[in-house]
Design a protein around this motif. Sequence first.
Motif, PDB file in Angstrom:
ATOM      1  N   LEU A  33       3.138  13.560   7.743  1.00 38.49           N
ATOM      2  CA  LEU A  33       2.481  12.271   7.590  1.00 38.49           C
ATOM      3  C   LEU A  33       1.564  12.317   6.372  1.00 38.49           C
ATOM      4  CD1 LEU A  33       1.462  11.646  11.319  1.00 38.49           C
ATOM      5  CD2 LEU A  33       3.559  10.943  10.183  1.00 38.49           C
ATOM      6  N   SER A  34       1.141  11.146   5.914  1.00 37.50           N
ATOM      7  CA  SER A  34       0.247  11.078   4.759  1.00 37.50           C
ATOM      8  C   SER A  34      -0.904  10.130   5.050  1.00 37.50           C
ATOM      9  CB  SER A  34       1.022  10.600   3.521  1.00 37.50           C
ATOM     10  OG  SER A  34       0.138  10.377   2.432  1.00 37.50           O
ATOM     11  N   ARG A  35      -2.106  10.577   4.721  1.00 36.42           N
ATOM     12  CA  ARG A  35      -3.275   9.690   4.724  1.00 36.42           C
ATOM     13  C   ARG A  35      -3.643   9.469   3.259  1.00 36.42           C
ATOM     14  NH1 ARG A  35      -7.910  10.671   9.085  1.00 36.42           N
ATOM     15  NH2 ARG A  35      -8.452   8.670   8.124  1.00 36.42           N
ATOM     16  N   PRO A  36      -3.243   8.356   2.677  1.00 36.19           N
ATOM     17  CA  PRO A  36      -3.312   8.168   1.218  1.00 36.19           C
ATOM     18  C   PRO A  36      -4.715   7.828   0.701  1.00 36.19           C
ATOM     19  CG  PRO A  36      -2.399   6.225   2.241  1.00 36.19           C
ATOM     20  CD  PRO A  36      -2.601   7.216   3.345  1.00 36.19           C
ATOM     21  N   GLY A  37      -5.660   8.727   0.957  1.00 35.02           N
ATOM     22  CA  GLY A  37      -7.016   8.503   0.459  1.00 35.02           C
ATOM     23  C   GLY A  37      -7.092   8.572  -1.050  1.00 35.02           C
ATOM     24  N   LEU A  38      -6.458   9.607  -1.635  1.00 36.33           N
ATOM     25  CA  LEU A  38      -6.457   9.752  -3.090  1.00 36.33           C
ATOM     26  C   LEU A  38      -5.713   8.595  -3.758  1.00 36.33           C
ATOM     27  CD1 LEU A  38      -5.839  13.580  -3.549  1.00 36.33           C
ATOM     28  CD2 LEU A  38      -7.920  12.307  -4.082  1.00 36.33           C
ATOM     29  N   GLU A  39      -4.646   8.141  -3.111  1.00 38.08           N
ATOM     30  CA  GLU A  39      -3.882   7.037  -3.687  1.00 38.08           C
ATOM     31  C   GLU A  39      -4.703   5.743  -3.684  1.00 38.08           C
ATOM     32  OE1 GLU A  39      -1.190  10.249  -2.664  1.00 38.08           O
ATOM     33  OE2 GLU A  39      -2.747   9.223  -1.531  1.00 38.08           O
ATOM     34  N   VAL A  40      -5.448   5.511  -2.611  1.00 37.62           N
ATOM     35  CA  VAL A  40      -6.311   4.324  -2.578  1.00 37.62           C
ATOM     36  C   VAL A  40      -7.362   4.412  -3.681  1.00 37.62           C
ATOM     37  CG1 VAL A  40      -8.035   3.092  -1.185  1.00 37.62           C
ATOM     38  CG2 VAL A  40      -5.914   3.893  -0.128  1.00 37.62           C
ATOM     39  N   ALA A  41      -7.749   5.654  -4.032  1.00 38.83           N
ATOM     40  CA  ALA A  41      -8.714   5.853  -5.124  1.00 38.83           C
ATOM     41  C   ALA A  41      -8.060   5.753  -6.502  1.00 38.83           C
ATOM     42  CB  ALA A  41      -9.400   7.205  -4.968  1.00 38.83           C
ATOM     43  N   GLY A  42      -6.706   5.684  -6.536  1.00 39.62           N
ATOM     44  CA  GLY A  42      -6.020   5.481  -7.799  1.00 39.62           C
ATOM     45  C   GLY A  42      -5.190   6.647  -8.294  1.00 39.62           C
TER      46      GLY A  42
END
Length: 311
Positions: A33-42
């Motif tokens: 699974l992925s928790r896209p925290g870094l992706e939400v940050a860009g």
Amino acid sequence: MAKVRTEDLIEKFHLELLSGEEGVHRPIVTSDLSRPGLEVAGYFDYYPAERIQLLGKTELTFFQKLSEKEKSDRMAGLCQDITPGIIVTRGLEVPDELIEASRREGVPIMRSSMKTTRLSSRLTNYLEGKLAPTTAIHGVLVDIYGVGVLIMGKSGVGKSETALELVKRGHRLVADDCVEIRQEDEDTLVGSAPELIEHLLEIRGLGIINVMTLFGAGAVRSFKRITLCINLELWDPTKQYDRLGLDEEKMRIIDTNITQLTIPVRPGRNLAVIIEVAAMNFRLKRMGVNAAQQFTEKLNHVIVDADKELD
């Protein structure tokens, strides 16, 4: 064909489908699974788009601090053509930017009332079970004193008849003729019966019998971890069989090695009792009690004492 699709998760975990209905048939190819925290940050350089994405309180709280353009860009980046779905946890409000992006790419957006960590754990366990490597082996699987015993051997050697005797002695049948095996962990093999022949046992001359109907629900079980393999073979007078039990043979199934015993078959041998004792002895060995090793040590002491007397 895909083993798991997004629609299976919606049904299994009672998820609320908010958008992207056309994408519920997308296959899920990994249990990660992925928790896209870094992706939400860009940061999208290593975005694992093929995984189920979980958005929790942390990600969505940070998301609210972004500008309107950043919000739109980040949600568009999350929704890709291979993304099987995005789940918003804790029953949180789903951003409009995410709904818009999902409609463009057909990515299912789901919502759960569960906490992120709990949902992540349950999803991982479910997907690992469904996506585990599998194989099928010709044999019989029986639960004997809590030990999953896979009985193998050539056709006609007496596997099913032995299983019937074991069931009569109070043990539980898992599968006959074909055992479907999945590797759930590095050293964990779980066997079950194909749905078509579940609870059925074929006895030559008698035909197919339903074990659950004849002996009750306590005589069967749906699956069992395999820890011991017993290979039945016709007695070969020219072959030397293990008489002490010191040598431990291994059999490799998928990527796991399990203990294997070879038992010769000849008229007059009670195979059910032998296999029953083999299962009990296997349990004792795992508890640290090895009768063969103890006998060898006693024999060595006797030989040493005899040598001393001769000297």
